[in-house]
Design a protein around this motif. Structure first.
Motif, PDB file in Angstrom:
ATOM      1  N   LEU A 299      45.121  15.409 -45.336  1.00 53.72           N
ATOM      2  CA  LEU A 299      46.727  15.088 -45.361  1.00 53.72           C
ATOM      3  C   LEU A 299      47.720  16.495 -45.362  1.00 53.72           C
ATOM      4  CD1 LEU A 299      49.453  13.641 -45.384  1.00 53.72           C
ATOM      5  CD2 LEU A 299      48.972  12.990 -47.577  1.00 53.72           C
ATOM      6  N   HIS A 300      48.354  16.734 -44.291  1.00 58.30           N
ATOM      7  CA  HIS A 300      48.976  17.986 -44.345  1.00 58.30           C
ATOM      8  C   HIS A 300      50.419  17.702 -44.040  1.00 58.30           C
ATOM      9  CE1 HIS A 300      48.890  22.620 -42.963  1.00 58.30           C
ATOM     10  NE2 HIS A 300      49.510  22.408 -43.998  1.00 58.30           N
ATOM     11  N   ILE A 301      51.267  17.969 -45.241  1.00 60.14           N
ATOM     12  CA  ILE A 301      52.845  17.877 -45.079  1.00 60.14           C
ATOM     13  C   ILE A 301      53.307  19.535 -44.852  1.00 60.14           C
ATOM     14  CG2 ILE A 301      54.926  17.147 -46.122  1.00 60.14           C
ATOM     15  CD1 ILE A 301      53.239  15.391 -47.871  1.00 60.14           C
TER      16      ILE A 301
ATOM     17  N   LEU B 289      48.678  21.048 -48.367  1.00 61.75           N
ATOM     18  CA  LEU B 289      47.208  20.512 -47.615  1.00 61.75           C
ATOM     19  C   LEU B 289      46.425  19.715 -48.491  1.00 61.75           C
ATOM     20  CD1 LEU B 289      45.626  20.075 -45.026  1.00 61.75           C
ATOM     21  CD2 LEU B 289      44.868  22.457 -45.426  1.00 61.75           C
ATOM     22  N   LEU B 290      46.262  18.535 -48.370  1.00 54.90           N
ATOM     23  CA  LEU B 290      45.467  17.617 -49.284  1.00 54.90           C
ATOM     24  C   LEU B 290      43.956  17.714 -48.646  1.00 54.90           C
ATOM     25  CD1 LEU B 290      47.729  15.115 -50.937  1.00 54.90           C
ATOM     26  CD2 LEU B 290      47.101  17.394 -51.645  1.00 54.90           C
TER      27      LEU B 290
ATOM     28  N   LEU C 263      51.031  15.071 -40.987  1.00 50.91           N
ATOM     29  CA  LEU C 263      49.609  15.094 -40.301  1.00 50.91           C
ATOM     30  C   LEU C 263      48.681  14.802 -40.860  1.00 50.91           C
ATOM     31  CD1 LEU C 263      50.997  18.813 -39.433  1.00 50.91           C
ATOM     32  CD2 LEU C 263      50.418  17.329 -37.320  1.00 50.91           C
ATOM     33  N   VAL C 264      47.881  14.125 -40.188  1.00 49.40           N
ATOM     34  CA  VAL C 264      46.473  13.575 -40.729  1.00 49.40           C
ATOM     35  C   VAL C 264      45.116  13.979 -39.734  1.00 49.40           C
ATOM     36  CG1 VAL C 264      47.525  11.646 -42.179  1.00 49.40           C
ATOM     37  CG2 VAL C 264      46.704  11.245 -39.747  1.00 49.40           C
ATOM     38  N   GLY C 265      44.146  13.898 -40.336  1.00 52.30           N
ATOM     39  CA  GLY C 265      43.107  14.273 -39.525  1.00 52.30           C
ATOM     40  C   GLY C 265      41.820  14.426 -40.043  1.00 52.30           C
TER      41      GLY C 265
END
Length: 253
Positions: free
Chosen positions: A97-99, A89-90, A52-54
Motif C-alpha cells: 500500500l503506497h500513499i 509505503l507499507l 496505490l496498491v499492488g
C-alpha cells in the motif's frame, strides 16, 4: 474605488468623504487568497495525494524497493520542477500500500517510470498496480517525510472479511482505515523524526489494513492501472467534432 478631493487655494471650505463610502476591508480576489495560502504553506505547486496498491515479486527485499523510490524521487526533482514526495509505503508479505503526496507533474513521472519498467522487464519488483483514489489540491500534507515500513501482521489479523462485502464496502473501509492511520502518524511523527519502522503492527495494530483487502482491491477491474490512468491524463480535453470540419459549416435554426 478611490475619491480625490481638491481644495482651492485660499478657500476655507473643506470637503469630507462620507466614512460609510470608504472600503473597510482590502478588496482582493480569490486567486490572491489561494496564492497567499500556498505561500504560507511553502508550496510552489498544488498538492495531490494518491493511494496505490499492488503486488510484490517473491524474494524482493525492502531495501531494493526503498532504494528504487528514493533514487526515482531524487532524479525527478533534479530534472523537473515540483514538490517533494511525502507519504508512506507499507510492504506486506506479497502486496503493498503506497500513499504519496506531491505535485501533479511528479506523480505523472512516477507512474511513467513504473510503466516503462513494466514494459522493459519481465519481472519488475512491483506489479499489478492499481490507483484506488487520487485527491487533488489537498490543503495540507499528512506526512512530513516519506517512510517505508514492513508489516508483520499477526495471525489474529489474517481473517478474510472481504468475501462477505461488496466493492463499495471494502473501498469505504480501505479509505477510512488509511485516513485514520495517516492522521495517527501525522500526530506522532514530527519533522526530522524517524518513521514507524517495522513496528507499525505494534504501534497501531487496529489501524492496519488486512492484506486480503489489498489483494481484493488489486483484482477489482473498477480501479485504473497506471497505463489506463496515463492514457486518460494525456487525452485532449477539446475534442473536434465532425460537424466542425465539414464545409460549408452547418447552419442551425
Amino acid at each position: 474605488m478611490s475619491f480625490m478631493v481638491h481644495t482651492r487655494k485660499g478657500s476655507k471650505k473643506h470637503y469630507h468623504v462620507d466614512p460609510l463610502l470608504m472600503p473597510k476591508v482590502p478588496r482582493i480576489n480569490y486567486m490572491h487568497l489561494q496564492e497567499e495560502k500556498h505561500r504560507l504553506q511553502l508550496k510552489k505547486f498544488l498538492l495531490h495525494r494518491m493511494f496505490l496498491v499492488g503486488h510484490i515479486q517473491e524474494n524482493v527485499e525492502k531495501k531494493e524497493i526503498s532504494e528504487y523510490y528514493e533514487q526515482l524521487f531524487q532524479s525527478i526533482l533534479k530534472h523537473h520542477l515540483g514538490e517533494a514526495v511525502t507519504g508512506i509505503l507499507l510492504i506486506y508479505s506479497s502486496t503493498f500500500l503506497h500513499i504519496m503526496e506531491t505535485s501533479n507533474g511528479t506523480f505523472f513521472r512516477i507512474l511513467l517510470d513504473y510503466v516503462a519498467h513494466e514494459k522493459e522487464e519481465n519481472e519488475f519488483m512491483i506489479y499489478n498496480m492499481k490507483i484506488i483514489v487520487a485527491s487533488h489540491n489537498i490543503p495540507t500534507r499528512l506526512f512530513m517525510q516519506w517512510h517505508i515500513s514492513v508489516i508483520k501482521v499477526p495471525v489474529l489479523y489474517l481473517e478474510d472479511v472481504t468475501q462477505s462485502q461488496s466493492l463499495a464496502e471494502v473501498t469505504t473501509d480501505f479509505l477510512t482505515m488509511t485516513h485514520k492511520l495517516s492522521l495517527h502518524l501525522f500526530k506522532t511523527i514530527k519533522v526530522g523524526m524517524k518513521g514507524p519502522g517495522d513496528n507499525l503492527h505494534q504501534i497501531a495494530p487496529d489501524l492496519l489494513l488486512p492484506e486480503q483487502t489489498i489483494q481484493y482491491l488489486c483484482k477489482a477491474d473498477e480501479f485504473l492501472d497506471p497505463v489506463t490512468f496515463l492514457s486518460m491524463y494525456n487525452k485532449p480535453i477539446h475534442v473536434t467534432l465532425d460537424s466542425e470540419i465539414v464545409w460549408p459549416a452547418p447552419s442551425r435554426f
